[in-house]
Write a protein that holds these residues in place. Structure first.
Motif, PDB file in Angstrom:
ATOM      1  N   UNK A 708       5.390  -6.019 -11.516  1.00  9.23           N
ATOM      2  CA  UNK A 708       5.559  -5.854 -10.061  1.00  9.23           C
ATOM      3  C   UNK A 708       5.399  -7.191  -9.336  1.00  9.23           C
ATOM      4  N   UNK A 709       4.458  -8.004  -9.816  1.00  4.52           N
ATOM      5  CA  UNK A 709       4.252  -9.318  -9.196  1.00  4.52           C
ATOM      6  C   UNK A 709       5.468 -10.209  -9.398  1.00  4.52           C
ATOM      7  N   UNK A 710       6.135 -10.018 -10.523  1.00  2.00           N
ATOM      8  CA  UNK A 710       7.317 -10.833 -10.818  1.00  2.00           C
ATOM      9  C   UNK A 710       8.566 -10.341 -10.075  1.00  2.00           C
ATOM     10  N   UNK A 711       8.484  -9.131  -9.544  1.00  4.50           N
ATOM     11  CA  UNK A 711       9.651  -8.567  -8.822  1.00  4.50           C
ATOM     12  C   UNK A 711       9.238  -8.122  -7.413  1.00  4.50           C
ATOM     13  N   UNK A 712       8.913  -9.076  -6.555  1.00  6.54           N
ATOM     14  CA  UNK A 712       8.552  -8.688  -5.173  1.00  6.54           C
ATOM     15  C   UNK A 712       9.758  -8.063  -4.464  1.00  6.54           C
ATOM     16  N   UNK A 713       9.504  -7.061  -3.656  1.00  9.24           N
ATOM     17  CA  UNK A 713      10.583  -6.326  -2.986  1.00  9.24           C
ATOM     18  C   UNK A 713      10.640  -6.679  -1.491  1.00  9.24           C
ATOM     19  N   UNK A 714      11.843  -6.660  -0.943  1.00 13.23           N
ATOM     20  CA  UNK A 714      12.068  -6.880   0.494  1.00 13.23           C
ATOM     21  C   UNK A 714      12.604  -5.589   1.089  1.00 13.23           C
ATOM     22  N   UNK A 715      12.003  -5.155   2.214  1.00 11.08           N
ATOM     23  CA  UNK A 715      12.434  -3.891   2.831  1.00 11.08           C
ATOM     24  C   UNK A 715      13.793  -4.062   3.509  1.00 11.08           C
ATOM     25  N   UNK A 716      14.776  -3.272   3.141  1.00 11.89           N
ATOM     26  CA  UNK A 716      16.062  -3.305   3.871  1.00 11.89           C
ATOM     27  C   UNK A 716      15.868  -2.845   5.314  1.00 11.89           C
ATOM     28  N   UNK A 717      16.783  -3.279   6.200  1.00 14.66           N
ATOM     29  CA  UNK A 717      16.651  -2.938   7.622  1.00 14.66           C
ATOM     30  C   UNK A 717      16.722  -1.432   7.857  1.00 14.66           C
ATOM     31  N   UNK A 718      17.566  -0.739   7.113  1.00 18.19           N
ATOM     32  CA  UNK A 718      17.774   0.700   7.340  1.00 18.19           C
ATOM     33  C   UNK A 718      16.774   1.568   6.573  1.00 18.19           C
ATOM     34  N   UNK A 719      15.837   0.956   5.865  1.00 20.75           N
ATOM     35  CA  UNK A 719      14.907   1.725   5.018  1.00 20.75           C
ATOM     36  C   UNK A 719      13.859   2.435   5.872  1.00 20.75           C
ATOM     37  N   UNK A 720      13.611   3.722   5.549  1.00 19.45           N
ATOM     38  CA  UNK A 720      12.576   4.493   6.241  1.00 19.45           C
ATOM     39  C   UNK A 720      11.296   4.446   5.396  1.00 19.45           C
ATOM     40  N   UNK A 721      10.244   3.788   5.886  1.00 19.46           N
ATOM     41  CA  UNK A 721       9.012   3.656   5.097  1.00 19.46           C
ATOM     42  C   UNK A 721       8.393   5.019   4.778  1.00 19.46           C
ATOM     43  N   UNK A 722       7.920   5.153   3.555  1.00 18.46           N
ATOM     44  CA  UNK A 722       7.239   6.378   3.124  1.00 18.46           C
ATOM     45  C   UNK A 722       5.815   6.056   2.676  1.00 18.46           C
ATOM     46  N   UNK A 723       5.689   5.088   1.787  1.00 25.64           N
ATOM     47  CA  UNK A 723       4.393   4.792   1.173  1.00 25.64           C
ATOM     48  C   UNK A 723       3.532   3.864   2.025  1.00 25.64           C
ATOM     49  N   UNK A 724       4.166   3.062   2.909  1.00 26.49           N
ATOM     50  CA  UNK A 724       3.383   2.096   3.686  1.00 26.49           C
ATOM     51  C   UNK A 724       2.413   2.784   4.642  1.00 26.49           C
ATOM     52  N   UNK A 725       2.660   4.056   4.968  1.00 26.08           N
ATOM     53  CA  UNK A 725       1.755   4.791   5.863  1.00 26.08           C
ATOM     54  C   UNK A 725       0.644   5.508   5.092  1.00 26.08           C
ATOM     55  N   UNK A 726       0.691   5.448   3.749  1.00 29.44           N
ATOM     56  CA  UNK A 726      -0.288   6.165   2.922  1.00 29.44           C
ATOM     57  C   UNK A 726      -1.358   5.183   2.466  1.00 29.44           C
ATOM     58  N   UNK A 727      -2.580   5.435   2.882  1.00 30.20           N
ATOM     59  CA  UNK A 727      -3.701   4.584   2.495  1.00 30.20           C
ATOM     60  C   UNK A 727      -4.335   5.135   1.227  1.00 30.20           C
ATOM     61  N   UNK A 728      -4.567   4.247   0.275  1.00 24.38           N
ATOM     62  CA  UNK A 728      -5.199   4.629  -0.993  1.00 24.38           C
ATOM     63  C   UNK A 728      -6.692   4.380  -0.879  1.00 24.38           C
ATOM     64  N   UNK A 729      -7.530   5.328  -1.288  1.00 20.30           N
ATOM     65  CA  UNK A 729      -8.980   5.113  -1.213  1.00 20.30           C
ATOM     66  C   UNK A 729      -9.382   3.890  -2.018  1.00 20.30           C
ATOM     67  N   UNK A 730     -10.369   3.146  -1.499  1.00 22.83           N
ATOM     68  CA  UNK A 730     -10.867   1.959  -2.208  1.00 22.83           C
ATOM     69  C   UNK A 730     -11.541   2.380  -3.500  1.00 22.83           C
ATOM     70  N   UNK A 731     -11.427   1.584  -4.550  1.00 26.69           N
ATOM     71  CA  UNK A 731     -12.083   1.945  -5.824  1.00 26.69           C
ATOM     72  C   UNK A 731     -13.596   1.908  -5.682  1.00 26.69           C
ATOM     73  N   UNK A 732     -14.251   2.796  -6.422  1.00 33.11           N
ATOM     74  CA  UNK A 732     -15.714   2.851  -6.362  1.00 33.11           C
ATOM     75  C   UNK A 732     -16.280   1.653  -7.100  1.00 33.11           C
ATOM     76  N   UNK A 733     -17.284   1.005  -6.482  1.00 33.11           N
ATOM     77  CA  UNK A 733     -17.915  -0.143  -7.121  1.00 33.11           C
ATOM     78  C   UNK A 733     -18.815   0.325  -8.255  1.00 33.11           C
ATOM     79  N   UNK A 734     -18.906  -0.421  -9.326  1.00 37.23           N
ATOM     80  CA  UNK A 734     -19.810  -0.048 -10.420  1.00 37.23           C
ATOM     81  C   UNK A 734     -21.252  -0.065  -9.962  1.00 37.23           C
ATOM     82  N   UNK A 735     -22.056   0.775 -10.582  1.00 41.81           N
ATOM     83  CA  UNK A 735     -23.476   0.852 -10.222  1.00 41.81           C
ATOM     84  C   UNK A 735     -24.167  -0.436 -10.645  1.00 41.81           C
ATOM     85  N   UNK A 736     -24.978  -1.021  -9.763  1.00 43.43           N
ATOM     86  CA  UNK A 736     -25.659  -2.285 -10.051  1.00 43.43           C
ATOM     87  C   UNK A 736     -27.164  -2.086 -10.085  1.00 43.43           C
TER      88      UNK A 736
END
Length: 743
Positions: A708-736
């Protein structure tokens, strides 16, 4: 004694030249021997020619000598006559010298003669001088009896007597005696003032007198004309100007006439400047001015000399007085009705056939050369004042309309519908009628006023839409606190969408001129923002009903075949029935946005890390459930009228492919296809989906993310965003451990 050659050198030179020329001629003629035979003929011919020349010379010299002789005789005679004249002049000089003493006696005779002439003049005017006081009294009686012509005749006679005496004293340098004469004729000042007062009273009532008794007015004009001629004569002579001259009664006539006209109509104390009072005042002015100009044109013109230009003077006086009067009125704080009346009256009525263009006044009355009644600057200033007043009125009406509109939202019944069953309210009709009416009224005056009001209307409509959005937002906040109030919240939001569409379609018809109906981009933006705000509130309402269902997935109960998506379909179907009360472009927009909302909520629920597939069987169940849900939702929206090409549910089908892939090693290729189709997918989204599978090793995950890092994507002008409005929960930190390093 000198020789003749020495006395006449020119003759000698001429003779030599002649001999040389003759010799040259002879040598040319007789250069052959046979030519010598004609020598005798040549000699006789030349002899004849010489004889002829000598005879002409003798005749010329004789004539010259005779002329010289006659001239000498005349000179001799003239000398004798000059000598005789000198003798006569000498005799006359001696005679004058002998008579010089006798002329001294004639000087005294001259002085006596001048004194006699003065005394004779005094004796001649003595009877008139003695009767001056009696004439004063008689003239005063004539004035009181309004016998103005007779009184003026006697006044002129006394003034002539006084002025004649003063002129004589002035010529003889007896200025000290002028004071006595002026004192003796002091009554003339009173008579002049009395006569002038009566004249100006007559001129002040001239419009009435020319109808009732024109003789009196004509008499006054005749007297003014007499005085004007006397003024002109004295000014032309310019030797002596009597006291009180020039009287300038003609200019005073014009002044009194102007003051009479101005005072009668334009100095109205306590005039009502409000609409009805001003309308009555302007109507009275219109009627009176037309009536009086008709009197001037038909009657007064016949009573005065043509060079007075009385009709032109009166017309200009009315015009100038009206100009000043309108400026005075405009200094007041007028309401919009009064400002409109003034503009209409000055720009339309004044030049119309009802006033200055009246058939009874044309063609003699012409105000076109007098300039505009209101200057272009004043018209523009007044138009701006009018627009400000109209703007305040429109703002008040729109605010009231907005308050009434939102008050209706809390009724216990749905909004009214049109014949097609679409929800609506009276708001767009009221607003457009109000703006249309103001623009139409402005068009009755000038194009510039119409354009100013049109621009104001668009600005106010834009501001109104801003206040409408604020009211929608406030109503939405109140509704979030208690969703039962307003009872028909969704229905009124749908009605607002129809209203906004009605405003959008009718705003271009506000301007009567089709070539100038361009709607500003800012107003288009305001209409779009209002539509988006109403749609946003509707989608928020839909979201509130969907959220409890979305919170239940993903779960093992859901995997085993619960009715969650069926319940979601029921909610969507219920809202779709409500959406059917809006017109088609908005209905399609709401369906599209609702479908996107459902998809995003569904995907968001999947990415909340609530579930991880433990084995291949659970992944199979998850794939089946995703297929069933996506298919059920797709069929629902297709049934509601949303074409499959307009749907976003394809993202769920694509995501299912990632979950269903048997060989994790092929995930890089599958993910590459996925991010190419949905370029707004982030590393966090893919990582969460890999977690959902439950079988992805660290190496595969690293390889996928590296790809994915090697293939960065550019949003086309006519593209309707779907995933950009979806927030992913932050990963849980390991117990210290305390004072230790993280594992």
């Amino acid at each position: 004694a000198s020789s003749p050659d020495e006395e006449w050198p020119e003759a000698e030179k001429a003779e030599k030249l002649a001999r040389g020329a003759a010799l040259k001629w002879a040598s040319g003629v007789f250069y052959r021997p046979e030519k010598l035979e004609g020598l005798g003929q040549y000699r006789s011919r030349e002899a004849q020619r010489n004889s002829s020349i000598q005879s002409r010379l003798k005749s010329t010299v004789q004539s010259y000598l005779e002329g010289v002789s006659a001239g000498l005789e005349q000179l001799r005679s003239a000398a004798q006559e000059v000598q005789s004249v000198c003798q006569d002049l000498g005799a006359a000089r001696w005679a004058l010298l002998d008579s010089a003493d006798r002329f001294q006696g004639l000087q005294q005779m001259r002085a006596l003669m001048a004194e006699h002439m003065q005394l004779a003049s005094v004796v001649q005017v003595l009877p008139q001088l003695f009767s001056v006081q009696e004439m004063f009294s008689h003239t005063l009686q004539l004035l009181h009896g309004q016998h103005l012509l007779e009184a003026h005749a006697e006044l002129m006679m006394m003034e002539h007597l006084r002025d004649d005496i003063l002129s004589q004293l002035h010529l003889r340098g007896l200025s000290s005696a002028q004071t006595t004469v002026l004192s003796y004729f002091g009554g003339l000042q009173e008579l002049n003032e009395s006569l002038a007062k009566q004249l100006w009273d007559i001129v002040g009532n001239s419009l009435r007198l020319v109808r009732e008794d024109p003789v009196l007015f004509v008499t006054a004009v005749r007297i003014i004309e007499r005085e004007e001629k006397i003024d002109d004569t004295l000014l032309l002579e310019a030797t002596f100007l009597p006291p009180g001259r020039p009287k300038g009664w003609k200019q005073k006539f014009y002044q009194v006439l102007r003051e009479t006209i101005t005072g009668a109509h334009f100095h109205v104390p306590g005039m009502d400047a409000e609409g009805p009072g001003l309308a009555r005042h302007l109507a009275t002015l219109q009627k009176d001015i037309v009536s009086e100009l008709r009197v001037v044109k038909d009657l007064m013109v016949q009573c005065v000399p043509a060079h007075y230009n009385i009709l032109g003077i009166c017309t200009a006086t009315y015009h100038q007085a009206l100009t000043s009067h309108l400026q005075d009125i405009l200094r007041e704080d007028l309401d919009k009705q009064a400002l409109f009346l003034l503009l209409e009256w000055a720009l339309r009525v004044y030049h119309s056939p009802e006033m200055m263009g009246h058939p009874d006044l044309l063609p003699e009355v012409d105000v076109s050369a007098l300039g505009p009644l209101m200057s272009p600057e004043l018209v523009d200033q007044t138009e701006r004042k009018y627009v400000v007043k109209v703007k305040a009125s429109v703002l008040e009406w729109m605010q009231r309309t907005l308050e009434v509109e939102f008050k209706e939202w809390f009724r216990e019944e749905e909004p009214e519908t049109d014949h097609q069953g679409f929800f609506q309210s009276a708001l767009p009709v009221i607003v457009m009628q109000m703006l249309n009416e103001n623009i139409r009224v402005a068009s009755l005056i000038t194009d510039s006023l119409q354009q100013k009001v049109y621009n104001m209307a668009l600005e106010e409509l834009e501001a109104f839409l801003g206040r409408l959005r604020e009211a929608l937002a406030q109503c939405g906040k109140e509704h979030q606190k208690d969703r039962t109030v307003p009872k028909y919240y969704v229905a009124y939001l749908l009605a607002m969408l129809n209203n906004n569409l009605a405003l959008s379609s009718s705003v271009s018809s506000l301007h009567p001129d089709t070539a100038r109906r361009e709607v500003p981009a800012s107003l288009r933006t305001a209409l779009d923002r209002t539509q988006k705000k109403a749609c946003q509130l509707l989608l928020e309402e839909l979201l509130l009903d969907l959220q409890p269902l979305c919170l239940q997935l993903p779960s093992h109960k859901w995997l085993s075949g619960s009715q969650l998506v069926s319940s979601m379909c029921e909610v969507i179907d219920k809202y779709a029935k409500d959406f059917s009360h809006v017109r088609k472009p908005i209905f399609t927009l709401l369906l599209t946005e609702s479908e996107l909302l459902v998809v995003s909520q569904y995907l968001r629920a999947l990415m909340q890390k609530k579930m991880v597939c433990k084995n291949e069987e659970e992944r199979g169940q998850l794939c089946d459930r995703l297929l069933q849900d996506a298919t059920q939702l797709r069929d629902l929206f297709c049934g509601l009228g949303l074409d499959q090409s307009q749907q976003s549910l394809e993202a769920v089908f694509a995501l299912r492919e990632l979950i269903c892939l048997k060989d994790p090693a092929l995930l890089s290729l599958e993910v590459l296809g996925f991010i190419t189709k949905y370029p707004d997918v982030s590393d966090e989204h893919i990582s969460t989906l890999l977690d959902l599978r439950g079988d992805v090793s660290k190496e595969v995950r690293h390889m996928v993310l590296e790809m994915m890092a090697q293939h960065p994507q550019v949003l086309p002008e006519s593209y309707r965003p779907i995933f950009s409005t979806i927030l992913v929960p932050a990963p849980e930190l390991p117990f210290c451990l305390r004072k230790g390093k993280c594992a």
